[in-house]
Design a protein around this motif. Sequence first.
Motif, PDB file in Angstrom:
ATOM      1  N   LEU A 197      17.559   0.716  14.985  1.00  0.00           N
ATOM      2  CA  LEU A 197      17.962   0.435  13.611  1.00  0.00           C
ATOM      3  C   LEU A 197      18.341  -1.022  13.406  1.00  0.00           C
ATOM      4  CD1 LEU A 197      20.066   3.606  12.789  1.00  0.00           C
ATOM      5  CD2 LEU A 197      17.874   2.960  11.794  1.00  0.00           C
ATOM      6  N   ILE A 198      18.855  -1.664  14.432  1.00  0.00           N
ATOM      7  CA  ILE A 198      19.280  -3.058  14.290  1.00  0.00           C
ATOM      8  C   ILE A 198      18.176  -4.026  14.702  1.00  0.00           C
ATOM      9  CG2 ILE A 198      21.708  -2.499  14.618  1.00  0.00           C
ATOM     10  CD1 ILE A 198      21.458  -3.363  17.517  1.00  0.00           C
ATOM     11  N   ALA A 199      17.041  -3.503  15.147  1.00  0.00           N
ATOM     12  CA  ALA A 199      15.904  -4.348  15.528  1.00  0.00           C
ATOM     13  C   ALA A 199      14.980  -4.511  14.327  1.00  0.00           C
ATOM     14  CB  ALA A 199      15.150  -3.735  16.706  1.00  0.00           C
ATOM     15  N   PRO A 200      14.294  -5.646  14.206  1.00  0.00           N
ATOM     16  CA  PRO A 200      13.366  -5.823  13.078  1.00  0.00           C
ATOM     17  C   PRO A 200      12.190  -4.864  13.167  1.00  0.00           C
ATOM     18  CG  PRO A 200      13.140  -7.615  14.670  1.00  0.00           C
ATOM     19  CD  PRO A 200      14.338  -6.832  15.086  1.00  0.00           C
ATOM     20  N   ARG A 201      11.730  -4.399  12.033  1.00  0.00           N
ATOM     21  CA  ARG A 201      10.600  -3.475  11.996  1.00  0.00           C
ATOM     22  C   ARG A 201       9.316  -4.199  12.326  1.00  0.00           C
ATOM     23  NH1 ARG A 201      10.793   0.933   7.314  1.00  0.00           N
ATOM     24  NH2 ARG A 201       9.445   1.873   8.885  1.00  0.00           N
ATOM     25  N   ASP A 202       8.402  -3.482  12.963  1.00  0.00           N
ATOM     26  CA  ASP A 202       7.112  -4.061  13.298  1.00  0.00           C
ATOM     27  C   ASP A 202       6.314  -4.313  12.026  1.00  0.00           C
ATOM     28  OD1 ASP A 202       7.761  -3.874  15.960  1.00  0.00           O
ATOM     29  OD2 ASP A 202       6.808  -1.911  16.217  1.00  0.00           O
ATOM     30  N   LEU A 203       5.602  -5.426  12.015  1.00  0.00           N
ATOM     31  CA  LEU A 203       4.747  -5.746  10.875  1.00  0.00           C
ATOM     32  C   LEU A 203       3.569  -4.784  10.840  1.00  0.00           C
ATOM     33  CD1 LEU A 203       3.950  -7.635   8.530  1.00  0.00           C
ATOM     34  CD2 LEU A 203       2.709  -9.029  10.210  1.00  0.00           C
ATOM     35  N   ASN A 204       3.413  -4.098   9.727  1.00  0.00           N
ATOM     36  CA  ASN A 204       2.315  -3.149   9.574  1.00  0.00           C
ATOM     37  C   ASN A 204       1.068  -3.893   9.126  1.00  0.00           C
ATOM     38  OD1 ASN A 204       0.669  -0.966   9.233  1.00  0.00           O
ATOM     39  ND2 ASN A 204       1.973   0.092   7.765  1.00  0.00           N
ATOM     40  N   VAL A 205       0.096  -3.997  10.041  1.00  0.00           N
ATOM     41  CA  VAL A 205      -1.128  -4.739   9.729  1.00  0.00           C
ATOM     42  C   VAL A 205      -2.170  -3.855   9.074  1.00  0.00           C
ATOM     43  CG1 VAL A 205      -0.708  -6.284  11.662  1.00  0.00           C
ATOM     44  CG2 VAL A 205      -2.143  -4.280  12.002  1.00  0.00           C
ATOM     45  N   LEU A 206      -1.882  -2.550   8.927  1.00  0.00           N
ATOM     46  CA  LEU A 206      -2.852  -1.642   8.335  1.00  0.00           C
ATOM     47  C   LEU A 206      -2.644  -1.454   6.846  1.00  0.00           C
ATOM     48  CD1 LEU A 206      -2.900   1.126  11.088  1.00  0.00           C
ATOM     49  CD2 LEU A 206      -4.483  -0.775  10.811  1.00  0.00           C
ATOM     50  N   GLU A 207      -1.646  -2.125   6.278  1.00  0.00           N
ATOM     51  CA  GLU A 207      -1.408  -1.990   4.846  1.00  0.00           C
ATOM     52  C   GLU A 207      -2.566  -2.573   4.059  1.00  0.00           C
ATOM     53  OE1 GLU A 207       2.271  -3.824   3.982  1.00  0.00           O
ATOM     54  OE2 GLU A 207       3.499  -2.172   4.764  1.00  0.00           O
ATOM     55  N   GLU A 208      -2.886  -1.901   2.981  1.00  0.00           N
ATOM     56  CA  GLU A 208      -3.981  -2.352   2.149  1.00  0.00           C
ATOM     57  C   GLU A 208      -3.558  -3.549   1.295  1.00  0.00           C
ATOM     58  OE1 GLU A 208      -5.377   0.926  -0.090  1.00  0.00           O
ATOM     59  OE2 GLU A 208      -6.026   2.077   1.653  1.00  0.00           O
ATOM     60  N   ASP A 209      -4.559  -4.282   0.828  1.00  0.00           N
ATOM     61  CA  ASP A 209      -4.288  -5.467   0.030  1.00  0.00           C
ATOM     62  C   ASP A 209      -3.809  -5.070  -1.374  1.00  0.00           C
ATOM     63  OD1 ASP A 209      -5.335  -6.847   2.212  1.00  0.00           O
ATOM     64  OD2 ASP A 209      -7.359  -6.721   1.396  1.00  0.00           O
ATOM     65  N   ASP A 210      -2.939  -5.905  -1.931  1.00  0.00           N
ATOM     66  CA  ASP A 210      -2.475  -5.697  -3.295  1.00  0.00           C
ATOM     67  C   ASP A 210      -3.543  -6.159  -4.277  1.00  0.00           C
ATOM     68  OD1 ASP A 210      -0.041  -4.751  -2.359  1.00  0.00           O
ATOM     69  OD2 ASP A 210       0.835  -6.758  -2.309  1.00  0.00           O
ATOM     70  N   VAL A 211      -3.748  -5.371  -5.311  1.00  0.00           N
ATOM     71  CA  VAL A 211      -4.713  -5.719  -6.346  1.00  0.00           C
ATOM     72  C   VAL A 211      -3.972  -5.804  -7.677  1.00  0.00           C
ATOM     73  CG1 VAL A 211      -6.667  -4.695  -5.150  1.00  0.00           C
ATOM     74  CG2 VAL A 211      -5.294  -3.280  -6.673  1.00  0.00           C
ATOM     75  N   LEU A 212      -4.504  -6.624  -8.574  1.00  0.00           N
ATOM     76  CA  LEU A 212      -3.900  -6.791  -9.888  1.00  0.00           C
ATOM     77  C   LEU A 212      -4.140  -5.549 -10.727  1.00  0.00           C
ATOM     78  CD1 LEU A 212      -2.416  -8.599 -11.886  1.00  0.00           C
ATOM     79  CD2 LEU A 212      -4.635  -9.529 -12.577  1.00  0.00           C
ATOM     80  N   SER A 213      -3.068  -4.960 -11.215  1.00  0.00           N
ATOM     81  CA  SER A 213      -3.169  -3.743 -12.018  1.00  0.00           C
ATOM     82  C   SER A 213      -2.082  -3.789 -13.088  1.00  0.00           C
ATOM     83  CB  SER A 213      -3.003  -2.504 -11.135  1.00  0.00           C
ATOM     84  OG  SER A 213      -2.896  -1.341 -11.923  1.00  0.00           O
ATOM     85  N   ALA A 219      -1.053  -1.227 -14.794  1.00  0.00           N
ATOM     86  CA  ALA A 219      -0.179  -0.067 -14.605  1.00  0.00           C
ATOM     87  C   ALA A 219       0.867  -0.347 -13.535  1.00  0.00           C
ATOM     88  CB  ALA A 219      -1.017   1.159 -14.231  1.00  0.00           C
ATOM     89  N   THR A 220       0.454  -0.991 -12.426  1.00  0.00           N
ATOM     90  CA  THR A 220       1.419  -1.324 -11.374  1.00  0.00           C
ATOM     91  C   THR A 220       2.418  -2.362 -11.867  1.00  0.00           C
ATOM     92  OG1 THR A 220      -0.282  -0.862  -9.720  1.00  0.00           O
ATOM     93  CG2 THR A 220       1.636  -2.115  -9.000  1.00  0.00           C
ATOM     94  N   LEU A 221       1.939  -3.357 -12.618  1.00  0.00           N
ATOM     95  CA  LEU A 221       2.837  -4.369 -13.166  1.00  0.00           C
ATOM     96  C   LEU A 221       3.862  -3.741 -14.100  1.00  0.00           C
ATOM     97  CD1 LEU A 221       3.601  -7.350 -13.595  1.00  0.00           C
ATOM     98  CD2 LEU A 221       1.860  -7.447 -15.398  1.00  0.00           C
ATOM     99  N   LYS A 222       3.413  -2.841 -14.949  1.00  0.00           N
ATOM    100  CA  LYS A 222       4.332  -2.181 -15.872  1.00  0.00           C
ATOM    101  C   LYS A 222       5.329  -1.308 -15.118  1.00  0.00           C
ATOM    102  CE  LYS A 222       4.401   0.936 -19.852  1.00  0.00           C
ATOM    103  NZ  LYS A 222       3.575   1.731 -20.812  1.00  0.00           N
ATOM    104  N   ARG A 223       4.847  -0.578 -14.099  1.00  0.00           N
ATOM    105  CA  ARG A 223       5.745   0.294 -13.345  1.00  0.00           C
ATOM    106  C   ARG A 223       6.811  -0.508 -12.605  1.00  0.00           C
ATOM    107  NH1 ARG A 223       2.213   3.154 -10.124  1.00  0.00           N
ATOM    108  NH2 ARG A 223       2.495   1.713  -8.393  1.00  0.00           N
ATOM    109  N   ASN A 224       6.406  -1.618 -11.970  1.00  0.00           N
ATOM    110  CA  ASN A 224       7.384  -2.440 -11.251  1.00  0.00           C
ATOM    111  C   ASN A 224       8.391  -3.078 -12.197  1.00  0.00           C
ATOM    112  OD1 ASN A 224       6.093  -1.802  -8.873  1.00  0.00           O
ATOM    113  ND2 ASN A 224       4.893  -3.685  -8.803  1.00  0.00           N
ATOM    114  N   PHE A 225       7.916  -3.495 -13.356  1.00  0.00           N
ATOM    115  CA  PHE A 225       8.825  -4.072 -14.337  1.00  0.00           C
ATOM    116  C   PHE A 225       9.830  -3.033 -14.819  1.00  0.00           C
ATOM    117  CE2 PHE A 225       9.734  -5.226 -18.830  1.00  0.00           C
ATOM    118  CZ  PHE A 225      10.425  -6.395 -18.580  1.00  0.00           C
ATOM    119  N   MET A 226       9.364  -1.808 -15.050  1.00  0.00           N
ATOM    120  CA  MET A 226      10.268  -0.744 -15.476  1.00  0.00           C
ATOM    121  C   MET A 226      11.241  -0.371 -14.363  1.00  0.00           C
ATOM    122  SD  MET A 226       9.534  -0.242 -18.589  1.00  0.00           S
ATOM    123  CE  MET A 226      10.542   1.206 -18.822  1.00  0.00           C
ATOM    124  N   ARG A 227      10.805  -0.479 -13.105  1.00  0.00           N
ATOM    125  CA  ARG A 227      11.719  -0.195 -11.992  1.00  0.00           C
ATOM    126  C   ARG A 227      12.867  -1.203 -11.958  1.00  0.00           C
ATOM    127  NH1 ARG A 227       8.016  -0.280  -6.901  1.00  0.00           N
ATOM    128  NH2 ARG A 227      10.017  -0.018  -5.854  1.00  0.00           N
TER     129      ARG A 227
END
Length: 723
Positions: free
Chosen positions: A496-512, A514-522
């Motif tokens: 828990l006190i160690a840094p998390r491993d970098l996840n290299v399998l995450e997909e790339d972010d795309v401009l959306s 709907a995602t912009l609106k959702r993050n803004f509302m969050r």
Amino acid sequence: MSAYDLQPPSVAVSFVNESREQTLIPSRAFCRHGFWHPDDARRALSKRPSKLSACSSGKLRLRVFLDSASGLPAMDRNGLCDPYVVIKFGDQTKTSVVEQHTRNPQWAQSFVFDINAEDEDAVPPLEFVVKDKDSFSSSLIGSVSFSTRQLELEQSQMVELPILQAKSRSEMGTTTRRRIRGTLSFKITKILEPVMESSEPSSRRSSKAATAAVAAAESRGVLEVSVKLVQAEHLLAMDSNGESDPFVKLRLGGKTYKSKTRYKTRSPVWNQMFQFKARAGDDQLVLKVYDWNLTGKSQAMGQCRVTVGDLPVNRSVKKWLKLKHDGADAGEICVMLTVSSLLASPREGPTSRRTSSAPAPAGLRTCGTLEVHVASASALDARDYGGVSDPYVVLELGNFKQRTRTIHKTINPDFDQLFMFPVTDVFDVLRVRVYDEDRGSSDDFLGAVDIPLLEIVNNKTERFFLKKESMLKLYKGYISLTMNLQYAKVPAYLRLIAPRDLNVLEEDDVLSTATLKRNFMRVLSLVERVRAVLRMFDQLFKWQLGAAQSFLFLLFWIFATLRLDTYHVPALFGFGLLVQYILPQTALLGPSVSHLEAADGPRQRRPSKSIRERITSITHIVLSVQNTLGEVASIFERLNNLLHWKAPVLGWVLVSVLLISSLVLAVVPVRYVLLCWGVLRSVRAFHRKYVRRGDPPEPRPPPHLNFLSRVPDNIELLQQQRL
């Protein structure tokens, strides 16, 4: 466990020996990844079973790995050439890619040819014709011929031969020596690939079984390679301003991708993901960096190669590769590489399981293991003609990735495969993705589910309903999994006190939008919930939540200011967490799931919007983000200007208030100051509400914000500046 200790599928192939007699070889010659091992095939001859449910005559093929060429002549005006190779084997012809602007091309391509001749003496030679690509035609550079009659089965041979100039018409039939126009390097291997057959008569074989058998034979030994192009550093300066406009071309197994162009930089960042399929062995990933030009052809800036066979299977690795251009260093490029084996072997019986494991690399600290049995899936979405799909499952845990074999022509696949994962963090999430395999195009998404490791019930078969890619809505079908998590608690909790491993399998972010609106509302929801908590305390002081609640809060305030000490604060937070655990879950800080689903959109299908409505929606979102960012920036700029004496009068007022506060706190303890402030505020509000019974006062901003609003921000300073 050895790779051959697993129970093999009931498959057999034939091996053509020197006397040209066909001998059946059991499938023990295949390792667990489905790769062919001839030495084990010969050793298994003495142990072959008496009866085989499936057999094959085998297919002899010639695998050619076209490596590179060097010393080619200059065919263009710039002193370079654009070479490519045409490979001929009998009536079969295949062409390599064109390497532009170079005399030392590196193709790194693999080709497979069928050996159709029954007699070795009738096997035609392998011919390489090297040509230069021009705008409307091609120029012949030279040719190379190689005899394949003396090749041994499954033994690779690296060959380097001179490229000979073609004879002119007058030289035909003479013994005139041809001029050497460079050298060509290639590797050649004679292989035996199995062809699946059924033990039943051909008239009784179903088309579905035949299709599955052919697909299994074709996918045997195939690897799925995921390449994440991260960044590059110290690239060559190709433009007059000392910068470059780099982009990358990636090629593997005859498939080529092109990255985005990053302008005016020598240290570009891409963060793009690409998917390839390659056969085990000599296949190489080629990365070539180019400089984009508006008026002319792109210029090469460097290249590098990675052999797929040198990469670990089912594990992501990060590599910094050195780029070379004309033999000199041309910078470095960073890529994340993940190789997954495609297990296509059929099952022997209803109870057999094909096991695959992701080995933990040396130096990786693990705290346990996870065993996942992918049993089956049902009611999947039909993405192919005929109301069927070709589903397979991809499992990801941290930077480990594995996948099942492909079950063809069904929406109710039965996988029955077992996978082993090393666990580096028990607070990680197992990501399960289901895809429909397509040839010639990207695979279709069929559903996904995320499973936290600590929520796993060991040795219990559970059904998980699949979600859409947003992971917020239900999709079609479900998947049945049985999992078993074993871990050591002390090492796991120390992580828990160690840094998390970098996840290299995450997909790339795309401009959306709907995602912009959702993050803004969050963000707005979080801010509103913090304000709601502060507003609740203010209402308790003003007796607006009822007399009983406000009176109890006043007693608590008096007790807290008189008796509360520093070491009581952690205990109060812990007590609050226990209350939150016992009582119904009502999150004070953070949007609920229903809120996110509402931001993502309703479940029913919405009518398509017109272009004008889309532009209006985007404008509204961007305007809201613009105003919010402006307010936040204005507050911090006002505070910075106040501290740097951009408003001298307000600065002297602040200094006076701070000095007076220091004198008061030196005489009166802080707890008594807070006690007096809280009691006076509560008594004043009680008198206004229950004694005087006047109208409630209008809400006003806090005094410190009123004071800060008098300080000009940077925009106001520029507007007030004298010219």
